[in-house]
Structures are given as C-alpha cells and as structure tokens.
Design a protein around this motif. Structure first.
Motif, PDB file in Angstrom:
ATOM      1  N   PRO A  18       7.102   5.871  -7.137  1.00 47.43           N
ATOM      2  CA  PRO A  18       8.535   6.443  -7.186  1.00 47.43           C
ATOM      3  C   PRO A  18       8.823   7.042  -8.659  1.00 47.43           C
ATOM      4  O   PRO A  18       8.459   6.208  -9.644  1.00 47.43           O
ATOM      5  CB  PRO A  18       9.453   5.231  -6.881  1.00 47.43           C
ATOM      6  CG  PRO A  18       8.629   4.417  -6.032  1.00 47.43           C
ATOM      7  CD  PRO A  18       7.254   4.592  -6.483  1.00 47.43           C
ATOM      8  N   GLY A  19       8.975   8.321  -8.953  1.00 46.36           N
ATOM      9  CA  GLY A  19       9.310   8.968  -9.857  1.00 46.36           C
ATOM     10  C   GLY A  19       7.911   9.654 -10.545  1.00 46.36           C
ATOM     11  O   GLY A  19       8.291  10.529 -11.612  1.00 46.36           O
ATOM     12  N   GLU A  20       6.783   9.550 -10.122  1.00 48.62           N
ATOM     13  CA  GLU A  20       5.783  10.345 -10.379  1.00 48.62           C
ATOM     14  C   GLU A  20       5.764  11.416  -9.547  1.00 48.62           C
ATOM     15  O   GLU A  20       6.394  11.675  -8.661  1.00 48.62           O
ATOM     16  CB  GLU A  20       4.564   9.563 -10.257  1.00 48.62           C
ATOM     17  CG  GLU A  20       4.291   8.380 -11.062  1.00 48.62           C
ATOM     18  CD  GLU A  20       4.186   8.725 -12.645  1.00 48.62           C
ATOM     19  OE1 GLU A  20       4.302   9.788 -13.075  1.00 48.62           O
ATOM     20  OE2 GLU A  20       3.978   7.732 -13.330  1.00 48.62           O
ATOM     21  N   ASP A  21       5.023  12.579 -10.408  1.00 51.18           N
ATOM     22  CA  ASP A  21       4.877  13.883  -9.767  1.00 51.18           C
ATOM     23  C   ASP A  21       3.845  14.188  -8.934  1.00 51.18           C
ATOM     24  O   ASP A  21       3.806  15.269  -8.306  1.00 51.18           O
ATOM     25  CB  ASP A  21       5.236  15.125 -11.000  1.00 51.18           C
ATOM     26  CG  ASP A  21       6.465  14.962 -11.341  1.00 51.18           C
ATOM     27  OD1 ASP A  21       7.513  14.635 -11.025  1.00 51.18           O
ATOM     28  OD2 ASP A  21       6.333  15.306 -12.699  1.00 51.18           O
ATOM     29  N   VAL A  22       3.013  13.306  -8.924  1.00 55.65           N
ATOM     30  CA  VAL A  22       1.648  13.580  -8.052  1.00 55.65           C
ATOM     31  C   VAL A  22       1.577  12.333  -7.000  1.00 55.65           C
ATOM     32  O   VAL A  22       1.967  11.202  -7.394  1.00 55.65           O
ATOM     33  CB  VAL A  22       0.469  13.801  -8.854  1.00 55.65           C
ATOM     34  CG1 VAL A  22       0.425  14.709  -9.543  1.00 55.65           C
ATOM     35  CG2 VAL A  22       0.148  12.543  -9.697  1.00 55.65           C
ATOM     36  N   ASP A  23       0.954  12.551  -5.870  1.00 58.16           N
ATOM     37  CA  ASP A  23       0.816  11.529  -4.888  1.00 58.16           C
ATOM     38  C   ASP A  23      -0.519  10.700  -5.185  1.00 58.16           C
ATOM     39  O   ASP A  23      -1.154  11.040  -6.267  1.00 58.16           O
ATOM     40  CB  ASP A  23       0.593  12.005  -3.546  1.00 58.16           C
ATOM     41  CG  ASP A  23      -0.544  12.785  -3.040  1.00 58.16           C
ATOM     42  OD1 ASP A  23      -1.348  12.746  -3.894  1.00 58.16           O
ATOM     43  OD2 ASP A  23      -0.378  13.489  -1.930  1.00 58.16           O
TER      44      ASP A  23
END
Length: 172
Positions: A18-23
């Motif tokens: 949660p909150g990161e831009d990459v999976d």
C-alpha cells in the motif's frame, strides 16, 4: 527454473505494498535486474528476485514477518546447495534496511518504507546484531540497496528468462 516458482512469481502481479507505485512482481523484476546488471552471483540474483515472496497471499503467515516467511519458503524452493544462502539473504533484507537507515544519513527510503521502518525496527537490536558481521552481510546490504531502488514505475527490466539463466540449477 521450476514451474512452481514461476507461477508463484506471476501471482505477485497486481499485489501492491500500500502506497507504492509498482506491484510486487514489477518490484521483484526491477530488484533482480539491478542485481543481474551489477554482475551479482546466482544466489544473490535469486534472493533479489524473491526477497518479498513472503507477501504472496498463498505464503502469508499472519504471525510471521514477510522476510521470515520468504526465508522459510526459499529453504524449500532452492536446491540444498543454495538454499541456506538464498534464505539467509531473503531473511536479512529488512535488517539491512534498519542498519542502512541508522548508519547512513539521508539513506533513500520511500515514504512507505520509512513508515514500515518504525514498526520493523522496534525491538530489533539483538536480531540486527545477529546479521551484522555475518559473512553474507555485505550482500544483504547490496540487496537492500537494490530493493529500495526498485520502485520505479515503467522501469526497464531484464526478462525472467535472462534472470533465470543466471540462477539456472539453483531452484529445486
């Protein structure tokens, strides 16, 4: 590479810290690519690829931190010859974050990593001491640096085939 390991990695697609831009799959591929491009050996590249595998829904254990879950998984996923080192590196990547954040002023962490650092570093003194100075500690720090750099949306990554060619024969 075993089909089971490939399938588990594929299952990280669409799972976000949660909150990161990459999976998690893209993050794993970016981290492994950074290791691969630096000329790291097979076990370190493999650890970079699977360092967050403990976040996979099939592996999650509510009472275990993701690094411990991932390390336990690596013990069974790698051949006997390589399992100990890959598992140790996976297990050490959070300790390396705590150490780097505490020893390098301005060490670059994403906001999400900074927030989780507060939880991860509470009561970690004796655990951290068990990692620092270990023969593989320098590689744990390298892995952590790649981990923190591997959060770039749209970053170019090596193919899984290229990554796996480096660690061929490592997976059980």
């Amino acid at each position: 590479m075993s089909a089971a390991v490939e399938a588990l990695l594929a299952g990280l697609a669409g799972i976000y810290d949660p909150g990161e831009d990459v999976d998690e799959l893209d993050h794993a591929m970016q981290c492994a690519t950074l290791a691969y491009e630096s000329g790291a050996g097979p076990e370190l590249v493999a650890a970079a690829l699977v360092h967050d595998i403990g976040r996979h829904p099939e592996l999650e254990r509510p009472r275990f931190a993701h690094e411990r879950t991932g390390a336990l998984w690596a013990l069974s996923a790698c051949t006997v010859r390589h399992a100990e080192r890959v598992a140790w590196l996976v297990g050490a990547h959070v300790a390396a974050k705590i150490w780097l954040a505490g020893h390098e002023a301005g060490y670059p962490l994403s906001e999400v990593s900074r927030a989780s650092l507060l939880v991860q570093s509470s009561g970690e003194g004796s655990v951290l001491a068990s990692y620092v100075g270990h023969v593989w500690w320098a590689d744990a720090l390298r892995l952590r640096r790649w981990d923190d750099a591997a959060k770039v949306p749209g970053a170019s990554v090596a193919s899984l085939r290229e990554i796996m060619a480096v660690s061929d024969g490592l997976w059980a």
